[in-house]
Design a protein around this motif. Sequence first.
Motif, PDB file in Angstrom:
ATOM      1  N   LEU A  84      -4.613  12.995   1.857  1.00  0.00           N
ATOM      2  CA  LEU A  84      -5.172  13.555   2.914  1.00  0.00           C
ATOM      3  C   LEU A  84      -4.963  15.008   3.595  1.00  0.00           C
ATOM      4  CD1 LEU A  84      -4.829  10.242   5.041  1.00  0.00           C
ATOM      5  CD2 LEU A  84      -7.065  11.140   4.098  1.00  0.00           C
ATOM      6  N   SER A  85      -3.614  15.098   3.518  1.00  0.00           N
ATOM      7  CA  SER A  85      -3.013  16.671   4.183  1.00  0.00           C
ATOM      8  C   SER A  85      -3.631  17.612   3.141  1.00  0.00           C
ATOM      9  CB  SER A  85      -1.709  16.704   3.840  1.00  0.00           C
ATOM     10  OG  SER A  85      -1.176  16.598   2.470  1.00  0.00           O
ATOM     11  N   LYS A  86      -4.085  17.327   1.662  1.00  0.00           N
ATOM     12  CA  LYS A  86      -4.716  18.283   0.996  1.00  0.00           C
ATOM     13  C   LYS A  86      -6.175  18.476   1.196  1.00  0.00           C
ATOM     14  CE  LYS A  86      -0.941  18.835  -1.281  1.00  0.00           C
ATOM     15  NZ  LYS A  86      -0.267  19.991  -0.964  1.00  0.00           N
ATOM     16  N   MET A  95       0.924  -1.196  -0.008  1.00  0.00           N
ATOM     17  CA  MET A  95      -0.004  -0.107  -0.240  1.00  0.00           C
ATOM     18  C   MET A  95       0.824   1.231   0.049  1.00  0.00           C
ATOM     19  SD  MET A  95      -3.277   0.776   2.326  1.00  0.00           S
ATOM     20  CE  MET A  95      -2.409   0.532   3.924  1.00  0.00           C
ATOM     21  N   ASN A  96       0.595   2.179  -0.751  1.00  0.00           N
ATOM     22  CA  ASN A  96       1.179   3.379  -1.052  1.00  0.00           C
ATOM     23  C   ASN A  96       0.922   4.474   0.164  1.00  0.00           C
ATOM     24  OD1 ASN A  96       2.516   5.684  -1.861  1.00  0.00           O
ATOM     25  ND2 ASN A  96       2.239   5.375  -3.944  1.00  0.00           N
ATOM     26  N   ASN A  97       1.530   4.234   1.270  1.00  0.00           N
ATOM     27  CA  ASN A  97       1.217   5.268   2.427  1.00  0.00           C
ATOM     28  C   ASN A  97       1.504   6.635   2.117  1.00  0.00           C
ATOM     29  OD1 ASN A  97       0.274   3.238   4.294  1.00  0.00           O
ATOM     30  ND2 ASN A  97       2.300   2.508   4.627  1.00  0.00           N
ATOM     31  N   LYS A  98       2.412   6.866   1.054  1.00  0.00           N
ATOM     32  CA  LYS A  98       3.050   8.352   0.995  1.00  0.00           C
ATOM     33  C   LYS A  98       1.782   9.021   0.020  1.00  0.00           C
ATOM     34  CE  LYS A  98       7.844   8.184   1.399  1.00  0.00           C
ATOM     35  NZ  LYS A  98       9.354   8.223   0.852  1.00  0.00           N
ATOM     36  N   ILE A  99       1.391   8.472  -0.771  1.00  0.00           N
ATOM     37  CA  ILE A  99       0.351   9.011  -1.602  1.00  0.00           C
ATOM     38  C   ILE A  99      -1.077   9.208  -0.787  1.00  0.00           C
ATOM     39  CG2 ILE A  99      -0.645   6.976  -2.642  1.00  0.00           C
ATOM     40  CD1 ILE A  99      -0.512   8.824  -5.294  1.00  0.00           C
ATOM     41  N   ILE A 100      -1.504   8.424   0.244  1.00  0.00           N
ATOM     42  CA  ILE A 100      -2.351   8.366   1.151  1.00  0.00           C
ATOM     43  C   ILE A 100      -2.078   9.709   1.958  1.00  0.00           C
ATOM     44  CG2 ILE A 100      -3.520   7.223   2.955  1.00  0.00           C
ATOM     45  CD1 ILE A 100      -3.073   4.798   1.771  1.00  0.00           C
ATOM     46  N   ARG A 101      -1.054   9.634   2.575  1.00  0.00           N
ATOM     47  CA  ARG A 101      -0.771  10.936   3.360  1.00  0.00           C
ATOM     48  C   ARG A 101      -0.861  12.313   2.784  1.00  0.00           C
ATOM     49  NH1 ARG A 101       3.940  11.464   5.058  1.00  0.00           N
ATOM     50  NH2 ARG A 101       4.875   9.733   4.459  1.00  0.00           N
ATOM     51  N   TYR A 102      -0.367  12.170   1.237  1.00  0.00           N
ATOM     52  CA  TYR A 102      -0.346  13.515   0.621  1.00  0.00           C
ATOM     53  C   TYR A 102      -1.751  14.159   0.214  1.00  0.00           C
ATOM     54  CZ  TYR A 102      -0.106  16.281  -3.504  1.00  0.00           C
ATOM     55  OH  TYR A 102      -0.058  17.271  -4.847  1.00  0.00           O
ATOM     56  N   ILE A 131     -10.853   7.525   5.510  1.00  0.00           N
ATOM     57  CA  ILE A 131     -10.211   8.203   6.393  1.00  0.00           C
ATOM     58  C   ILE A 131     -10.471   9.747   6.236  1.00  0.00           C
ATOM     59  CG2 ILE A 131      -7.841   8.971   7.291  1.00  0.00           C
ATOM     60  CD1 ILE A 131      -6.882   6.283   6.699  1.00  0.00           C
ATOM     61  N   SER A 132     -10.683  10.109   5.072  1.00  0.00           N
ATOM     62  CA  SER A 132     -11.125  11.471   4.750  1.00  0.00           C
ATOM     63  C   SER A 132     -12.322  11.947   5.427  1.00  0.00           C
ATOM     64  CB  SER A 132     -11.115  11.824   3.119  1.00  0.00           C
ATOM     65  OG  SER A 132      -9.841  11.830   2.494  1.00  0.00           O
ATOM     66  N   TRP A 133     -13.314  11.034   5.098  1.00  0.00           N
ATOM     67  CA  TRP A 133     -14.641  11.552   5.799  1.00  0.00           C
ATOM     68  C   TRP A 133     -14.779  11.455   7.223  1.00  0.00           C
ATOM     69  CZ3 TRP A 133     -19.534  12.540   3.365  1.00  0.00           C
ATOM     70  CH2 TRP A 133     -19.179  12.757   2.133  1.00  0.00           C
ATOM     71  N   ILE A 134     -13.925  10.539   7.704  1.00  0.00           N
ATOM     72  CA  ILE A 134     -13.799  10.370   9.296  1.00  0.00           C
ATOM     73  C   ILE A 134     -13.011  11.795   9.758  1.00  0.00           C
ATOM     74  CG2 ILE A 134     -12.717   9.244  11.137  1.00  0.00           C
ATOM     75  CD1 ILE A 134     -13.390   6.709   9.413  1.00  0.00           C
ATOM     76  N   SER A 167      -2.201  19.508  11.417  1.00  0.00           N
ATOM     77  CA  SER A 167      -2.434  18.019  11.040  1.00  0.00           C
ATOM     78  C   SER A 167      -1.951  17.840   9.513  1.00  0.00           C
ATOM     79  CB  SER A 167      -3.834  17.631  11.496  1.00  0.00           C
ATOM     80  OG  SER A 167      -3.831  17.872  12.746  1.00  0.00           O
ATOM     81  N   GLY A 168      -2.535  19.034   8.800  1.00  0.00           N
ATOM     82  CA  GLY A 168      -2.028  18.820   7.049  1.00  0.00           C
ATOM     83  C   GLY A 168      -0.823  18.748   6.905  1.00  0.00           C
ATOM     84  N   PHE A 169      -0.034  19.743   7.661  1.00  0.00           N
ATOM     85  CA  PHE A 169       1.413  19.657   7.720  1.00  0.00           C
ATOM     86  C   PHE A 169       2.324  18.325   7.940  1.00  0.00           C
ATOM     87  CE2 PHE A 169       5.652  20.600   9.535  1.00  0.00           C
ATOM     88  CZ  PHE A 169       6.335  21.205   8.443  1.00  0.00           C
ATOM     89  N   VAL A 170       1.726  18.034   9.065  1.00  0.00           N
ATOM     90  CA  VAL A 170       2.324  16.662   9.585  1.00  0.00           C
ATOM     91  C   VAL A 170       1.959  15.719   8.762  1.00  0.00           C
ATOM     92  CG1 VAL A 170       2.418  15.013  11.636  1.00  0.00           C
ATOM     93  CG2 VAL A 170       2.259  17.461  12.001  1.00  0.00           C
ATOM     94  N   LEU A 171       1.013  15.526   7.989  1.00  0.00           N
ATOM     95  CA  LEU A 171       0.508  14.499   7.501  1.00  0.00           C
ATOM     96  C   LEU A 171       1.345  14.381   6.072  1.00  0.00           C
ATOM     97  CD1 LEU A 171      -3.169  13.630   7.914  1.00  0.00           C
ATOM     98  CD2 LEU A 171      -1.612  12.060   8.003  1.00  0.00           C
ATOM     99  N   GLY A 172       1.454  15.711   5.589  1.00  0.00           N
ATOM    100  CA  GLY A 172       2.078  15.988   4.126  1.00  0.00           C
ATOM    101  C   GLY A 172       3.415  15.878   4.255  1.00  0.00           C
TER     102      GLY A 172
END
Length: 481
Positions: A10-12, A1-8, A76-79, A51-56
């Motif tokens: 989610l941060s946006k 699973m591509n965690n980096k793209i998920i975090r990218y 995760i976005s909706w939660i 939070s967006g900065f930390v995730l991104g």
Amino acid sequence: MNNKIIRYILSKILYIEAGFLLLPIIVSLIYKEDSINILSFLATIFLLLLSGFVLGYKSDSNGEFYEKEGFIIVSISWILLSAFGALPFVFSGSIPSFIDAFFETSSGFTTTGASIIPDVEALTHSMLFWRSFTHLIGGMGILVFALAILPRSNRNSHIMKAEVPGPIFGKIVAKMSYTARLLYKIYFAMTAILIIVLILVGHPIFDSFVHAFGAAGTGGFGIKANSIAYYNSPTVEMILAIAMIIFGINFNLFYVILIGKAREGLKSEELRWYLLIVFGSVVLIFFNIRENYTSYLTAVKDIFFTVSSIISTTGYATVDFGKWPTFSHAILLFLMFTGACAGSTAGGLKISRFIILVKSSILQFRKAINPKRISSVKIDNKLVGNDVLEEVKSYFVIYMFLIIIFTILISFTAPDFLTAFSAVMATFNNIGPGLGVVGPTGSFASLTDFNKIVLSFAMLAGRLEIFPILVLFSSTTWKKK
């Protein structure tokens, strides 16, 4: 699973929600509200940006991206949106309990309209605006909005498939980002027209905005204790009733009409079934309750509004339909089950799935009588593939199974079965009001915290059409290969 793209991504999403929170701050300034409201929104914005900065941080927009990532991002976005969106209510003291605030905000973003606030008129204008604005964004989908303004590539189809309701996902145009933009342009234009029409007929300006948000997103948060009945305006009721029906139509049809193919769009079989169910429900309920009215015209108006509100899963109310006879309740429960069209802002099973299930059942019955008979399921004279048939049948089985599970969980502390079952139907199908204690004149405030948490996730599962939430909580999703 591509965690980096998920975090990218989610941060946006968190950055976008921070931007949305500037709007209720403007409303607070216009109405000269107490500074606690502005500070509550600013504090939430700060936490979102942090939070967006930390995730991104050290995330990456490149790499492989599959359907599983799409499901994870959407769920995760909706939660997160609901959790952060609840904070202004908590910080301002409008809804002191985070569980209650999470329920209210989940209800807003999922366009459910179920509320735990017994005295909604006590809320400030900025809180009422934010509460209803969540309908507008949740209606078409926050991820669709993100794709419209943060285009990446056609791999975004994995996200839109997970968020846009319906058994079949189809792009309007070749590029996914253009599809998202077209959807939102049509959506915002229709909402703006509705706001203008409400203002022109004398509806208060602020009320026109929030009620248009609710009708467009088919959410239904009211700003008065008696919902739309407070205004005692048949004109406003009919405008909203028609608007709710319109926003329950597949938005792809609006695009087809806009490019000059109105005749083709109006031939949609799903649209015909949808309008037929509305008409049939109005007629059946009319003959069931007509003796309760001195004016048949008023009866038709009240019934049409209620049917429009329920089938579009909006939840606005002009009458206490909880007092209607059992037969009428059965019709309303059926409408809660079907919902409106796929590709609309409405919830429920969706008319297209209902059509496929009905036709598939008839086909199986005919095969039982004549095993040699060769026939197939068609919609709009197009063959429905076996993969779609299997997907719809599987979805229906899981849908019914979850209704049973949610009802059992709620029934432990619910006052009666009607309240428990209708609460699940109303939240899982993103309707809003149910029957019994959670009827149109009641609220979900009396339910336990456990029930509110269960129903909050029922709303999220219903809005995201089950699979993204199931994937999120599946142990296999997080196993490292």
